[in-house]
Design a protein around this motif. Sequence first.
Motif, mmCIF file in Angstrom:
data_model
loop_
_atom_site.group_PDB
_atom_site.id
_atom_site.type_symbol
_atom_site.label_atom_id
_atom_site.label_comp_id
_atom_site.label_asym_id
_atom_site.label_seq_id
_atom_site.Cartn_x
_atom_site.Cartn_y
_atom_site.Cartn_z
ATOM 1 N N PRO A 76 0.878 -1.022 -0.056
ATOM 2 C CA PRO A 76 0.148 -0.019 -0.105
ATOM 3 C C PRO A 76 1.235 1.420 0.110
ATOM 4 C CG PRO A 76 -0.116 -0.976 1.943
ATOM 5 C CD PRO A 76 0.531 -1.729 1.181
ATOM 6 N N LEU A 77 0.481 2.465 -1.049
ATOM 7 C CA LEU A 77 1.199 3.697 -0.716
ATOM 8 C C LEU A 77 0.517 4.270 -0.867
ATOM 9 C CD1 LEU A 77 2.675 2.683 -4.663
ATOM 10 C CD2 LEU A 77 4.382 2.516 -2.163
ATOM 11 N N THR A 78 0.620 5.416 0.756
ATOM 12 C CA THR A 78 0.259 6.357 1.400
ATOM 13 C C THR A 78 0.721 7.349 0.878
ATOM 14 O OG1 THR A 78 0.622 5.697 3.571
ATOM 15 C CG2 THR A 78 -1.561 4.547 2.514
ATOM 16 N N TYR A 79 0.790 8.557 0.748
ATOM 17 C CA TYR A 79 0.981 9.630 1.041
ATOM 18 C C TYR A 79 1.619 10.163 2.757
ATOM 19 C CZ TYR A 79 2.507 14.434 0.647
ATOM 20 O OH TYR A 79 2.705 16.034 1.350
ATOM 21 N N ASN A 80 0.456 9.634 3.426
ATOM 22 C CA ASN A 80 0.755 9.956 4.651
ATOM 23 C C ASN A 80 1.686 9.629 5.411
ATOM 24 O OD1 ASN A 80 -1.385 12.420 5.090
ATOM 25 N ND2 ASN A 80 -2.837 10.794 5.440
ATOM 26 N N GLU A 81 1.998 8.102 5.103
ATOM 27 C CA GLU A 81 3.524 7.707 5.574
ATOM 28 C C GLU A 81 4.642 7.387 4.663
ATOM 29 O OE1 GLU A 81 1.466 3.489 6.335
ATOM 30 O OE2 GLU A 81 0.249 4.066 7.188
ATOM 31 N N ALA A 82 4.819 7.898 3.686
ATOM 32 C CA ALA A 82 5.928 8.397 2.730
ATOM 33 C C ALA A 82 6.886 9.479 3.227
ATOM 34 C CB ALA A 82 5.715 8.819 1.268
ATOM 35 N N ILE A 83 8.004 9.365 2.810
ATOM 36 C CA ILE A 83 8.713 10.207 3.605
ATOM 37 C C ILE A 83 9.258 11.349 2.073
ATOM 38 C CG2 ILE A 83 11.980 10.571 3.436
ATOM 39 C CD1 ILE A 83 11.306 8.585 4.567
ATOM 40 N N SER A 156 -1.892 -0.193 -3.996
ATOM 41 C CA SER A 156 -3.050 0.240 -4.096
ATOM 42 C C SER A 156 -1.980 1.713 -3.269
ATOM 43 C CB SER A 156 -4.395 0.262 -2.484
ATOM 44 O OG SER A 156 -3.201 0.520 -1.634
ATOM 45 N N ILE A 157 -2.704 3.828 -3.826
ATOM 46 C CA ILE A 157 -2.792 4.609 -3.189
ATOM 47 C C ILE A 157 -3.176 5.301 -2.809
ATOM 48 C CG2 ILE A 157 -2.080 6.725 -4.795
ATOM 49 C CD1 ILE A 157 -0.780 4.762 -7.540
ATOM 50 N N THR A 264 13.998 -1.865 -8.228
ATOM 51 C CA THR A 264 13.618 -0.429 -7.432
ATOM 52 C C THR A 264 11.818 -0.055 -8.171
ATOM 53 O OG1 THR A 264 15.489 -0.252 -7.596
ATOM 54 C CG2 THR A 264 14.389 2.017 -7.230
ATOM 55 N N TRP A 265 11.288 0.131 -7.424
ATOM 56 C CA TRP A 265 9.864 0.558 -7.918
ATOM 57 C C TRP A 265 9.287 2.025 -8.591
ATOM 58 C CZ3 TRP A 265 6.161 -2.328 -9.953
ATOM 59 C CH2 TRP A 265 5.840 -3.474 -9.786
ATOM 60 N N THR A 266 9.481 2.082 -9.354
ATOM 61 C CA THR A 266 8.176 3.566 -9.513
ATOM 62 C C THR A 266 6.961 3.613 -9.820
ATOM 63 O OG1 THR A 266 10.844 4.099 -10.050
ATOM 64 C CG2 THR A 266 8.875 5.674 -10.626
ATOM 65 N N VAL A 267 5.977 4.141 -9.145
ATOM 66 C CA VAL A 267 4.731 4.004 -9.264
ATOM 67 C C VAL A 267 3.955 5.457 -9.226
ATOM 68 C CG1 VAL A 267 2.382 3.265 -8.321
ATOM 69 C CG2 VAL A 267 4.463 1.850 -7.875
ATOM 70 N N PHE A 268 3.571 5.765 -10.680
ATOM 71 C CA PHE A 268 3.459 6.866 -10.700
ATOM 72 C C PHE A 268 1.746 7.387 -9.339
ATOM 73 C CE2 PHE A 268 6.048 5.838 -14.381
ATOM 74 C CZ PHE A 268 6.909 6.766 -14.182
ATOM 75 N N LYS A 269 1.502 8.632 -9.474
ATOM 76 C CA LYS A 269 0.400 8.527 -8.368
ATOM 77 C C LYS A 269 -0.990 8.910 -10.136
ATOM 78 C CE LYS A 269 -1.621 12.674 -6.353
ATOM 79 N NZ LYS A 269 -1.139 13.646 -5.607
ATOM 80 N N ASP A 270 -0.111 9.101 -11.105
ATOM 81 C CA ASP A 270 -1.384 10.328 -11.988
ATOM 82 C C ASP A 270 -1.914 8.812 -12.773
ATOM 83 O OD1 ASP A 270 -3.061 12.110 -13.663
ATOM 84 O OD2 ASP A 270 -1.906 12.226 -14.687
ATOM 85 N N VAL A 271 -3.279 8.899 -12.924
ATOM 86 C CA VAL A 271 -4.078 8.107 -13.580
ATOM 87 C C VAL A 271 -4.558 7.710 -15.016
ATOM 88 C CG1 VAL A 271 -5.675 6.237 -13.272
ATOM 89 C CG2 VAL A 271 -4.641 6.833 -11.313
ATOM 90 N N ALA A 272 -3.869 6.885 -15.994
ATOM 91 C CA ALA A 272 -3.976 6.834 -16.986
ATOM 92 C C ALA A 272 -5.901 6.488 -16.987
ATOM 93 C CB ALA A 272 -3.221 6.378 -18.522
ATOM 94 N N GLU A 273 -6.602 6.652 -18.099
ATOM 95 C CA GLU A 273 -7.965 6.839 -18.299
ATOM 96 C C GLU A 273 -7.832 5.640 -19.544
ATOM 97 O OE1 GLU A 273 -10.429 9.966 -18.246
ATOM 98 O OE2 GLU A 273 -9.783 9.936 -15.781
ATOM 99 N N LEU A 274 -8.689 4.776 -19.471
ATOM 100 C CA LEU A 274 -8.639 3.536 -20.967
ATOM 101 C C LEU A 274 -10.877 3.341 -21.476
ATOM 102 C CD1 LEU A 274 -6.131 1.492 -21.301
ATOM 103 C CD2 LEU A 274 -6.333 3.371 -22.798
ATOM 104 N N PRO A 275 -11.145 2.919 -22.328
ATOM 105 C CA PRO A 275 -12.050 2.880 -22.317
ATOM 106 C C PRO A 275 -12.499 1.613 -21.798
ATOM 107 C CG PRO A 275 -12.094 3.872 -24.476
ATOM 108 C CD PRO A 275 -10.642 3.427 -23.096
ATOM 109 N N ARG A 276 -13.463 2.081 -20.991
ATOM 110 C CA ARG A 276 -14.284 -0.021 -20.656
ATOM 111 C C ARG A 276 -13.711 -0.839 -21.460
ATOM 112 N NH1 ARG A 276 -16.638 -0.247 -15.447
ATOM 113 N NH2 ARG A 276 -16.225 2.404 -15.649
#
Length: 314
Positions: A76-83, A156-157, A264-276
């Motif tokens: 789980p990735l959360t802003y409050n627990e991140a550096i 999860s973000i 080394t993980w890099t997980v982007f916060k921004d979310v891409a949109e695709l048609p369902r």
Amino acid sequence: MHNSSRWGLGVMLQFLLLAALGIAHLQAKIRLSEAYLNAISADDAAEQASGSYNYDQQGRDWEGLCQDGQQQSPIPLTYNEAIVTGIPRIHFYNYDQNLESPLVLTNNGHTANMVLPPTQNGQRAYINGGLLPGSFEAQSVHFHWGSANSKGSEHSINFQRYDVEMHIVHKNIRYAHQTVAEASAYWDGLAVLGVMFRAVDRAFSQNTGLLRIFNRLPLIIPYQANTTVAGRLTAGQLLGNIITGEFYSYNGSLTTPDCAESVTWTVFKDVAELPRRQIMKLWNLQESRMRPLINNYRALQDINDRPIYYRALQ
């Protein structure tokens, strides 16, 4: 005569390798470079070496390092627990250059996977910056998804999971002459970019590169089926128009057996949109038991006091 014999031998070797990979039927239509075929072969061998596993329990029944490791992914990735820190942004090189064409898209029973060849200028797309301990060349791309009733992202973000998570796997150039599986034996061997997809109800998308991949999914429904993606495609098109300056980064593992702790993980916060309707195509794929290949995500793992870094826009 000598050159003609060499060419004939090359064609024969390529056909034998294509046959071993189950893609000999494509030979009549396409020509794949020997280097690309070797990369596909190595990827297939690594998949076979990972053994027989499934997602019936979201990986909770996987053994070995998957069970005992202390730096496992996803988390789980959360802003409050991140550096929150001013680490460099990720720098992309040759991501705007067309990849060699065509590309091969495969249903390996666990995901829809595409090995990435060098670009048409002969160089690989690669990245550095962020927390990456070096420069890393793009090797492959694959997806994790849910079903009609569940989300399918692995990370999860901020306590939210998304419909699909795409992984672009990179290998440290220090291990350029080794396979991805061999590089995974080193702590700094691999880097993965994680991109979240959200299903939207509109019919069209500006991400034409991803759509060209998703439009081929109906051709790889059976286990071990494969097809080609022809035309111009860049590694950058996989990212679409997401903001790459904001991301989470941490040291973790592969999310499939053998769960090597070399990523080394890099997980982007921004979310891409695709048609369902495009994302729904993933749900039709079949795994090795001829069952629907759905919910192919691993359960969240313990953080175990690992530092998680967050880079905000600057």
